[in-house]
Design a protein around this motif. Sequence first.
Motif, short mmCIF file in Angstrom:
data_model
loop_
_atom_site.label_atom_id
_atom_site.label_comp_id
_atom_site.label_asym_id
_atom_site.label_seq_id
_atom_site.Cartn_x
_atom_site.Cartn_y
_atom_site.Cartn_z
N VAL A 161 19.73 -65.53 -11.85
CA VAL A 161 19.86 -65.62 -10.22
C VAL A 161 19.53 -63.71 -10.13
CG1 VAL A 161 20.39 -65.49 -8.22
CG2 VAL A 161 21.25 -66.99 -9.97
N PHE A 162 17.62 -63.57 -9.78
CA PHE A 162 17.31 -62.74 -9.42
C PHE A 162 17.02 -62.76 -7.46
CE2 PHE A 162 13.51 -60.22 -8.97
CZ PHE A 162 14.01 -58.62 -9.00
N ASP A 163 17.89 -62.44 -6.96
CA ASP A 163 17.85 -62.01 -5.98
C ASP A 163 18.61 -61.57 -5.06
OD1 ASP A 163 18.19 -63.30 -3.30
OD2 ASP A 163 18.01 -65.43 -3.31
N PRO A 164 18.73 -59.90 -4.59
CA PRO A 164 19.67 -58.90 -3.57
C PRO A 164 20.56 -59.94 -2.67
CG PRO A 164 17.50 -58.54 -3.68
CD PRO A 164 17.93 -60.13 -4.05
N ALA A 165 20.11 -60.93 -2.25
CA ALA A 165 21.43 -62.18 -1.74
C ALA A 165 23.15 -62.77 -2.36
CB ALA A 165 21.08 -63.26 -0.76
N GLY A 166 22.81 -62.38 -3.94
CA GLY A 166 24.10 -62.81 -4.55
C GLY A 166 23.33 -64.52 -5.21
N GLU A 167 24.29 -64.90 -5.92
CA GLU A 167 24.13 -66.11 -6.58
C GLU A 167 25.27 -67.51 -5.96
OE1 GLU A 167 26.32 -65.93 -10.07
OE2 GLU A 167 27.57 -64.50 -9.98
N GLU A 168 25.93 -66.93 -4.82
CA GLU A 168 26.45 -67.90 -4.62
C GLU A 168 25.67 -69.16 -3.73
OE1 GLU A 168 29.36 -68.64 -4.25
OE2 GLU A 168 29.40 -66.66 -5.81
N GLU A 169 24.25 -69.09 -3.23
CA GLU A 169 23.67 -70.25 -3.15
C GLU A 169 22.72 -70.64 -3.55
OE1 GLU A 169 21.32 -68.40 0.38
OE2 GLU A 169 22.88 -68.56 1.57
N ASP A 196 15.76 -62.33 -23.13
CA ASP A 196 15.92 -63.17 -24.42
C ASP A 196 16.83 -64.38 -23.96
OD1 ASP A 196 14.65 -64.29 -27.01
OD2 ASP A 196 16.23 -63.61 -28.26
N ALA A 197 18.23 -63.25 -24.07
CA ALA A 197 19.13 -64.64 -23.93
C ALA A 197 18.54 -65.37 -22.31
CB ALA A 197 20.36 -64.13 -23.80
N LEU A 198 18.60 -65.06 -21.74
CA LEU A 198 17.87 -66.08 -20.79
C LEU A 198 16.97 -67.24 -20.50
CD1 LEU A 198 17.52 -63.68 -17.35
CD2 LEU A 198 19.80 -64.59 -18.48
N GLU A 199 17.01 -68.13 -20.18
CA GLU A 199 15.64 -69.72 -20.47
C GLU A 199 15.28 -69.73 -18.82
OE1 GLU A 199 15.07 -70.85 -22.74
OE2 GLU A 199 16.21 -70.29 -24.76
N ILE A 200 15.77 -69.36 -17.98
CA ILE A 200 15.64 -70.23 -16.46
C ILE A 200 15.69 -68.85 -15.75
CG2 ILE A 200 15.76 -71.14 -14.36
CD1 ILE A 200 16.56 -73.57 -16.26
N ILE A 201 14.95 -68.09 -14.73
CA ILE A 201 15.49 -67.58 -13.68
C ILE A 201 14.72 -67.91 -12.75
CG2 ILE A 201 14.60 -65.09 -13.23
CD1 ILE A 201 14.64 -63.84 -15.66
N VAL A 202 15.65 -67.47 -11.42
CA VAL A 202 16.01 -68.52 -10.31
C VAL A 202 15.64 -67.30 -9.24
CG1 VAL A 202 16.67 -70.93 -10.97
CG2 VAL A 202 18.04 -68.54 -9.81
N THR A 203 14.50 -67.39 -8.90
CA THR A 203 14.34 -66.76 -7.30
C THR A 203 13.55 -67.26 -6.12
OG1 THR A 203 13.56 -64.47 -6.94
CG2 THR A 203 12.33 -65.12 -7.90
N GLN A 204 13.42 -66.21 -5.03
CA GLN A 204 12.75 -67.08 -3.55
C GLN A 204 10.93 -66.07 -3.81
OE1 GLN A 204 14.57 -66.58 0.45
NE2 GLN A 204 16.42 -65.35 -1.13
N GLU A 205 10.15 -66.60 -3.00
CA GLU A 205 9.29 -65.80 -3.19
C GLU A 205 9.05 -64.56 -2.18
OE1 GLU A 205 6.81 -68.34 -1.01
OE2 GLU A 205 8.33 -68.60 1.01
N GLN A 206 9.97 -64.75 -1.10
CA GLN A 206 10.39 -63.33 -0.25
C GLN A 206 10.26 -61.91 -1.33
OE1 GLN A 206 13.07 -63.93 3.05
NE2 GLN A 206 13.10 -61.26 3.50
N VAL A 207 11.61 -62.10 -2.40
CA VAL A 207 12.36 -61.59 -3.43
C VAL A 207 10.90 -60.44 -4.20
CG1 VAL A 207 13.47 -61.18 -4.93
CG2 VAL A 207 14.66 -62.54 -3.48
N LEU A 208 9.99 -61.37 -4.32
CA LEU A 208 9.09 -61.64 -5.54
C LEU A 208 7.78 -60.24 -4.63
CD1 LEU A 208 8.66 -64.78 -7.96
CD2 LEU A 208 9.82 -62.46 -7.84
#
Length: 750
Positions: A161-169, A196-208
């Motif tokens: 989870v790449f999001d400063p808001a945290g991973e709870e949501e 390499d260990a990560l298969e998926i990264i989830v984020t939102q467009e605002q972060v990018l």
Amino acid sequence: MGEMARGRLDINKIIVCAVWCIYFMAHFFLADIYAQEREEYMGDGRITVKVTFNYQDEEEEEITLRAGRDFAVRFEVVVKEEFSGYVNVLMQNEGGEHVLYQQKLGTIPAGGSTSCQMLLPMNLMTEGLYLTLTEEDGTVRLERTVPVGSVNYGLYEMTGVFDPAGEEEYKHFSSYGARLVAVSESELACGAQAMDALEIIVTQEQVLEELEERVTKSASGFEEGKDGVEEIVKLFGQDNAAQVQESLKEWVAGGKTLVVGASAGEGKEEEMLNLGLQEKEILQEVILSIGNYEATRESILATNEEIKRQYGSDARTSYIGDSMIGAVSVNSLSDDAVSVQLKREEMGQGWWNSGDSYEILWQERGIDILRCYRVGKGNVLVFAIPITKEQQEVYPLFYYRMVGLVHDNLTQMQLSRQNMEMYGNTKGNRTYLLSYIQTKNAGVSVFPYVVILMVYILVLIPAVFILLRYFRKTKYLWGVLPVLSFFVMAVVYFTGMRTRIVEPYCTYLDIMDYAQEKHFVNFSLSAPTNGGAQIMLKEGYAVRLAQTGFRPYEMGWLNSVYVRGENVLRARDYRAAVCVQPEGMKLSVDSSRAFSNTNFAAWTDLPAIGGALNAKVTASDKVVAGSISNTTEMSFREVYLCNQNYAVCIGKMEPGEEIKLEDCMQSIAWEDEEGYVGGGIYWLLSNIMEEAGMEQRVLYFLIEDYIYENGEQTFIFAFPVEEECELLGDAVNNPGSNGHQVFIWPLEDK
């Protein structure tokens, strides 16, 4: 003038103070967001070393590493007095197969500090990491043992989870057994291979978008000389946004999956959506997938318990995630539509959208809900709705369907790699091909030794006897004969000098891969004595021991000779060592017997060469037509053009030469009246490889790997007349060394 300068100084101080305040506030409020970045410390009052591991929980006693994947270890060294030495990570592996990775720090002045990063492979059965700081002469100044607990095996997706808001949501992305971890910018800045260990990264467009703004701002506004910037840079360092963005791009292009959700905000319409759950088939499919996961989970848990019963509580077992529904019945889950904000304007405006080419994975009411953009070998899945959700004990089927769409659209490369790892194999090297490459030393000719022996028996011995008898000194015969024997032995020894291997030697496969833009070298290092060997490698390559096998779990080893509990916490001996030095890479093998092979894998970016092999192909059911041209300055002894449907043996090619494919030996897959396609790469290559002059098995399996891994892609394989492996330096020229170099180009013109 003085007041103006004082005023400017005050502004600089205000800027620095403001940045300090922001920093401490962010540190205070966000301190627990990235708990998976673990730090270990060691020090003696004069030297302090901070060691950081990615994706690790600070509260756990042991670190958990995924087998078959790379991981990053970061070192920060602070000294009170001048120091020169190395940081070391000794991977304590079962069976004494320990591997040392070492990096030279150079000279750190008194009161100074330095930092470095090691990228290490977790591909052996490692029980612990022995971390040391050593001086130039090898004296250990600081040491610390970090135990490695259970290695995570099994078919699951590690999701960041790449999001400063945290991973709870994002908790619903831990469905179907996925392991959810928060990732920080400092972790992403370590590079794509460290992720390499990560298969998926989830984020939102605002972060990018904010990341892109910082990249732009860093490139244009934060230049030295502007008010307050020098102080800020000195305190906090340069903004690493650009490095994070490049790491994400490279990580996706390498075959991984990035998931981007629309950011929630004011002014966006809310609509009731159900991601197709109104269709009976899709609803049944989602419910069935949840039920299957729950049943599989129970089965794996039972197997794990049996393994621990037989091997003890510390036995390695398959990873399995939490239950998705707990005690709730699958049939009672809600399939009602969910009210979400829908982004109606054009979606996917980012670095992944270089053109209009994309695949619509879900569309509702005429609006693209989910698009898939292809970036290199990876996917970027872009949702027109937010992918976050307040944590609930049981989510509506809407969110399970969302996660299922992501898992259903992983790349083929990801799925193949996961399946391979389930059976204890890792991807990334082709060292198994080295066994088919023979050393240059073709054996010893017995003719010179037969001549020496015949001269000794038929000439020297009779001549000595006759001379002694002539001078009536036959009593000295038993003294002269031993001296003569030693003389003949010396002749035999010096005659065999040119056939004797006295220096380390290598067998290698050197791959110039223009499909991946990488230079790969797989090689084995052998020493002619039990004392080991050392060679210096060319600078700029990443090198590691290429051990490819590991046990996926204890099951199946009940009758083996494996005995657990070996004390490896502070072992000093190692099988091989890789040392990064300013002048290059030093590679050594230590506790291995003479003439045994120790396999390594290395890679770097491709060197620049002029030209390429280009082909224009028109394939039919009877013949492969077209031409191939050589615009390089190299001569090739063998050239092949292959895909799943045909194989063409071009043969020799000189610089500037162009050859018609119709004039070459070729084989095409056939189709019978019932539509069955015969041939395949096995049959195709066997038809044209009878006249191949090089090691046939090396070519055979190399082509097979590329063809099966890349589907319908067509490749050109070329073997140069003059081979040279720059990485291995002088070791390639030692007696016994041998290998093959191959250039691989993807076919672009069709």
